[in-house]
Design a protein around this motif. Sequence first.
Motif, PDB file in Angstrom:
ATOM      1  N   ASP A   1       8.502  10.383  -4.376  1.00 48.92           N
ATOM      2  CA  ASP A   1       7.001  10.263  -4.166  1.00 48.92           C
ATOM      3  C   ASP A   1       6.523  10.049  -5.507  1.00 48.92           C
ATOM      4  N   LYS A   2       6.882  10.620  -6.774  1.00 53.94           N
ATOM      5  CA  LYS A   2       6.480  10.188  -8.156  1.00 53.94           C
ATOM      6  C   LYS A   2       6.746   8.896  -8.421  1.00 53.94           C
ATOM      7  N   ILE A   3       7.845   8.471  -8.161  1.00 55.80           N
ATOM      8  CA  ILE A   3       8.281   7.086  -8.503  1.00 55.80           C
ATOM      9  C   ILE A   3       7.737   6.012  -7.685  1.00 55.80           C
ATOM     10  N   LEU A   4       7.666   6.072  -6.480  1.00 55.84           N
ATOM     11  CA  LEU A   4       6.695   5.224  -5.566  1.00 55.84           C
ATOM     12  C   LEU A   4       5.202   5.158  -5.639  1.00 55.84           C
ATOM     13  N   SER A   5       4.635   6.000  -6.021  1.00 50.15           N
ATOM     14  CA  SER A   5       3.165   6.417  -5.789  1.00 50.15           C
ATOM     15  C   SER A   5       2.292   5.260  -6.455  1.00 50.15           C
ATOM     16  N   PRO A   6       2.756   4.550  -7.568  1.00 52.86           N
ATOM     17  CA  PRO A   6       1.927   3.376  -8.168  1.00 52.86           C
ATOM     18  C   PRO A   6       1.990   2.472  -7.414  1.00 52.86           C
ATOM     19  N   PHE A   7       3.186   2.129  -6.375  1.00 52.63           N
ATOM     20  CA  PHE A   7       3.390   1.029  -5.680  1.00 52.63           C
ATOM     21  C   PHE A   7       3.021   1.234  -4.189  1.00 52.63           C
TER      22      PHE A   7
END
Length: 231
Positions: free
Chosen positions: A110-116
């Motif tokens: 969730d944290k890794i993909l949240s900006p994308f």
Amino acid sequence: SSGINAEYGQRKTKSNSNNPPRTQASTKSAKTTQTPLLSLSFAKSEQLNATTAKVLGLLVFSITFLVYVLTLYPSVVGGDSGELVVASHQLGVAHPPGYPLFVLLGYSFDKILSPFIGPTAYRLNLMSALFGGFASLCVFLTVALWTNDWLSGIVSSFFFAFSPLVWLYTTQAEVFALNNALVCALLYISVIYAKSKDGNNISDSVTLAHIGAFVCGLGMANQHTIVFLII
């Protein structure tokens, strides 16, 4: 009587000269040829080499993952999915047994993909699709290695990946997709372990046993039903 004995001795000597004594090498080769055909040994076939396995494995994973993404749920669905999404987003604890591995991986994903990619539920649904693609890859490698037939591996992986229940729980945030991935990985490790044991490669066998034990531990931290496979 003495004449008969002399004639018998000459015949015995002649027969021994025609049939030389069996050496240690010939005895060893005779023992080797007596090995049962139905054993754990893998047929030496060039039908499935390492390069072919990598290419076909990548193809199986890509097709499966693409189909899962195209049929992915866009948001929260029924069942435990909503609870698991919230627990993963907040790094909380889901209902017993808590599913700590899924929550930790979901939080990281969730944290890794949240900006994308968004929203959170869709990101975790996508994580399940990724686990489903990995499970399909492991099924392909397991069957292909066991049967020395890449076609059987492809058919088996697609039958598994697109069976109704597997497909359903791989397109939403659920623990079952991760559980499938770990179970299929264990099956693949087991086949490699059997092959290394058959080849008397002790060092590889010990390493694979350690990896298998580690995967078993991960499985127990996700979904407790994997205990039936471990036992």
